[in-house]
Design an enzyme around this catalytic site. Structure first.
Site, PDB file in Angstrom:
ATOM      1  N   TYR A 148       0.788  -0.887  -0.216  1.00  0.00           N
ATOM      2  CA  TYR A 148       0.214  -0.023   0.099  1.00  0.00           C
ATOM      3  C   TYR A 148       0.772   1.286   0.062  1.00  0.00           C
ATOM      4  CZ  TYR A 148      -3.695   3.010   1.657  1.00  0.00           C
ATOM      5  OH  TYR A 148      -4.431   4.131   1.748  1.00  0.00           O
ATOM      6  N   ASP A 149       1.801   1.244   0.896  1.00  0.00           N
ATOM      7  CA  ASP A 149       2.628   2.543   1.117  1.00  0.00           C
ATOM      8  C   ASP A 149       3.459   2.719  -0.151  1.00  0.00           C
ATOM      9  OD1 ASP A 149       1.744   2.061   3.646  1.00  0.00           O
ATOM     10  OD2 ASP A 149       3.647   2.301   4.716  1.00  0.00           O
ATOM     11  N   GLY A 210      -1.404   0.886  22.935  1.00  0.00           N
ATOM     12  CA  GLY A 210      -2.180   1.512  22.693  1.00  0.00           C
ATOM     13  C   GLY A 210      -1.846   3.052  22.842  1.00  0.00           C
TER      14      GLY A 210
HETATM   15  P1  NAD Z   1     -12.744   1.855   0.827  1.00  0.00           P
HETATM   16  O1  NAD Z   1     -12.342   0.622   0.781  1.00  0.00           O
HETATM   17  O2  NAD Z   1     -14.071   1.864   1.548  1.00  0.00           O
HETATM   18  O3  NAD Z   1     -12.972   2.393  -0.724  1.00  0.00           O
HETATM   19  C1  NAD Z   1     -12.129   1.825  -1.770  1.00  0.00           C
HETATM   20  C2  NAD Z   1     -12.972   1.583  -3.119  1.00  0.00           C
HETATM   21  O4  NAD Z   1     -12.190   0.951  -4.016  1.00  0.00           O
HETATM   22  C3  NAD Z   1     -13.897   0.395  -2.933  1.00  0.00           C
HETATM   23  O5  NAD Z   1     -15.114   0.684  -3.363  1.00  0.00           O
HETATM   24  C4  NAD Z   1     -13.401  -0.872  -3.475  1.00  0.00           C
HETATM   25  O6  NAD Z   1     -14.327  -1.636  -3.851  1.00  0.00           O
HETATM   26  C5  NAD Z   1     -12.629   0.056  -4.828  1.00  0.00           C
HETATM   27  N1  NAD Z   1     -11.780  -0.689  -5.394  1.00  0.00           N
HETATM   28  C6  NAD Z   1     -10.520  -1.416  -5.098  1.00  0.00           C
HETATM   29  N2  NAD Z   1      -9.731  -1.993  -5.838  1.00  0.00           N
HETATM   30  C7  NAD Z   1     -10.432  -1.642  -7.061  1.00  0.00           C
HETATM   31  C8  NAD Z   1      -9.880  -1.940  -8.537  1.00  0.00           C
HETATM   32  N3  NAD Z   1      -8.913  -2.585  -8.764  1.00  0.00           N
HETATM   33  N4  NAD Z   1     -11.034  -1.583  -9.116  1.00  0.00           N
HETATM   34  C9  NAD Z   1     -12.012  -0.753  -8.955  1.00  0.00           C
HETATM   35  N5  NAD Z   1     -12.243  -0.467  -7.807  1.00  0.00           N
HETATM   36  C10 NAD Z   1     -11.495  -0.963  -6.969  1.00  0.00           C
HETATM   37  O7  NAD Z   1     -11.901   3.066   1.263  1.00  0.00           O
HETATM   38  P2  NAD Z   1     -11.777   4.387   1.419  1.00  0.00           P
HETATM   39  O8  NAD Z   1     -11.574   4.645   2.905  1.00  0.00           O
HETATM   40  O9  NAD Z   1     -13.125   4.999   0.932  1.00  0.00           O
HETATM   41  O10 NAD Z   1     -10.525   4.864   0.694  1.00  0.00           O
HETATM   42  C11 NAD Z   1     -10.821   5.579  -0.698  1.00  0.00           C
HETATM   43  C12 NAD Z   1      -9.280   5.925  -1.118  1.00  0.00           C
HETATM   44  O11 NAD Z   1      -8.919   6.920  -0.208  1.00  0.00           O
HETATM   45  C13 NAD Z   1      -8.496   5.041  -1.100  1.00  0.00           C
HETATM   46  O12 NAD Z   1      -7.673   5.177  -2.392  1.00  0.00           O
HETATM   47  C14 NAD Z   1      -7.639   5.095   0.045  1.00  0.00           C
HETATM   48  O13 NAD Z   1      -6.085   4.769  -0.155  1.00  0.00           O
HETATM   49  C15 NAD Z   1      -7.550   6.572   0.207  1.00  0.00           C
HETATM   50  N6  NAD Z   1      -7.447   7.014   1.815  1.00  0.00           N
HETATM   51  C16 NAD Z   1      -8.421   6.717   2.746  1.00  0.00           C
HETATM   52  C17 NAD Z   1      -8.082   7.025   3.955  1.00  0.00           C
HETATM   53  C18 NAD Z   1      -9.058   7.027   5.019  1.00  0.00           C
HETATM   54  O14 NAD Z   1      -8.544   6.940   6.136  1.00  0.00           O
HETATM   55  N7  NAD Z   1     -10.317   6.482   4.627  1.00  0.00           N
HETATM   56  C19 NAD Z   1      -6.594   7.424   4.104  1.00  0.00           C
HETATM   57  C20 NAD Z   1      -5.922   7.734   3.168  1.00  0.00           C
HETATM   58  C21 NAD Z   1      -5.957   7.309   1.815  1.00  0.00           C
END
Ligand code: NAD
Ligand code: UDP
Length: 314
Positions: A148-149, A210
């Protein structure tokens, strides 16, 4: 003016909230998802809207056959919670890299502005605190979080290389832990875990002692930052968006238990590998360029999240 907007990962937590907001503002929304961690139910209430289209597609596959013509692309597709992105780490890296390339190719073809959802994970286990955008990070390239990172770091690299090499119009946000309605109760991240455990009267699972810290942003605040970054011309980013309030996981657990009338007890479990010890955004750039800072305090946001999870796990 109304825009045609592609939102990848649009059926996920952030994507579904963003789809709803941008649709309500009068735009045409193409919501693309492969439902890996997202759900059709998150956008069910939007399906009948004439300006909403749900596209079942994997971002690792090229977009050519979708025949899309858009003004803006928000690339959010990627599993985001550690247990989910570690389940199939090769798929996570493929999604993080090929997803960005396919979106950038579409942006290059259509002239659309592209937004990349990057992350505070690019800072790794940070040696600088709080984290400004100028900090290059401290990331293990071969650990269990690396898919991921490092995937998100290459995502940023690709954004800047397409910008420099092909003139693609880009915007990058680095998101710090965000929570709120439409999180999957089984997402596995800390806020949803603690609330769901407290509501069900199950043990609260504290990893490590924690005392590690995180900064928690309410979803509406974050999305305001997204839209402001996307619709200004002062900076392409990366810009941190997050709430600078910093809490230990013990403090978070105590807050949740104080709000939910629950018999849950704190239990301690091994800390997962490479778990960052501290996290807090420096939001100087967001204030300067976007006139943005979070408005929802953790106590108020937790009330909203608890109300949502109460109905979601009924
Ligand atoms: P989430 O898992 O709810 O949403 C991710 C969505 O992407 C899901 O609907 C999933 O089905 C879809 N997805 C995954 N792989 C896919 C693929 N190959 N093709 C098409 N769709 C795909 O997570 P989220 O919290 O809504 O995160 C959304 C974005 O924001 C991500 O890119 C995540 O890395 C980034 N992000 C979120 C947070 C947070 O705290 N929520 C923090 C940092 C970064
Ligand atoms: N965590 C925890 N109990 C849980 C889930 C997570 O103590 O049930 C801890 C985790 O080890 C990390 C912090 O909470 O230190 C935030 O974890 P999360 O998965 O929400 O996001 P991260 O910021 O680590 O990606």
């Amino acid at each position: 003016m109304a825009k045609k907007i592609l939102i990848t990962g649009g059926a996920g937590f952030l994507g579904s909230n963003l789809s709803e907001r941008l649709l309500t503002e009068g735009n045409k929304i193409y919501c693309l998802d492969n439902f890996y961690t997202g759900f059709k139910r998150n956008v069910e209430h939007l399906l009948d809207h004439p300006d909403f289209e749900l596209i079942d597609h994997d971002v690792t596959e090229p977009f050519d056959k979708l025949d899309l013509d858009v003004d803006q692309i928000y690339n959010l597709a990627c599993p985001a919670s550690p247990p989910h992105y570690q389940e199939d780490p090769v798929f996570t890296t493929r999604t993080a890299i090929f997803g960005v390339i396919n979106c950038l190719e579409l942006a290059k073809k259509t002239g659309a502005r592209m937004f990349q959802a990057s992350t505070s994970e690019v800072y790794g286990d940070p040696l600088v605190h709080p984290q400004p955008e100028t900090y290059w990070g401290s990331v293990n390239p071969i650990g269990i979080r690396s898919c991921y990172d490092e995937g998100k770091r290459v995502g940023e690299t690709l954004m800047f290389d397409y910008h420099r090499q092909h003139g693609v119009d880009i915007r990058i946000v680095r998101i710090f832990n965000t929570y709120g309605p439409r999180m999957n109760p089984e997402d596995g991240r800390v806020v949803s875990n603690f609330i769901v455990q407290a509501l069900k009267g199950e043990d609260i699972t504290i990893y490590g002692d924690g005392k590690q810290t995180r900064s928690f942003c309410y979803v509406d605040d974050l999305l305001e930052g997204f839209v402001r970054l996307m619709n200004q011309d002062e900076t392409v980013g990366p810009v941190n968006c997050g709430n600078p309030g910093e809490f230990t996981m013990l403090e978070l657990a105590e807050k949740v238990l104080a709000k939910v009338d629950s018999n849950s007890k704190l239990t301690f479990h091994p800390l997962p590998g490479d778990d960052p010890k501290q996290r807090k955004p420096d939001i100087t750039l967001a204030k300067k360029y976007l006139d943005w800072e979070p408005k929802v305090a953790l106590d108020d946001g937790l009330d909203q999240a608890i109300a949502y999870f109460k109905s979601a796990i009924k």
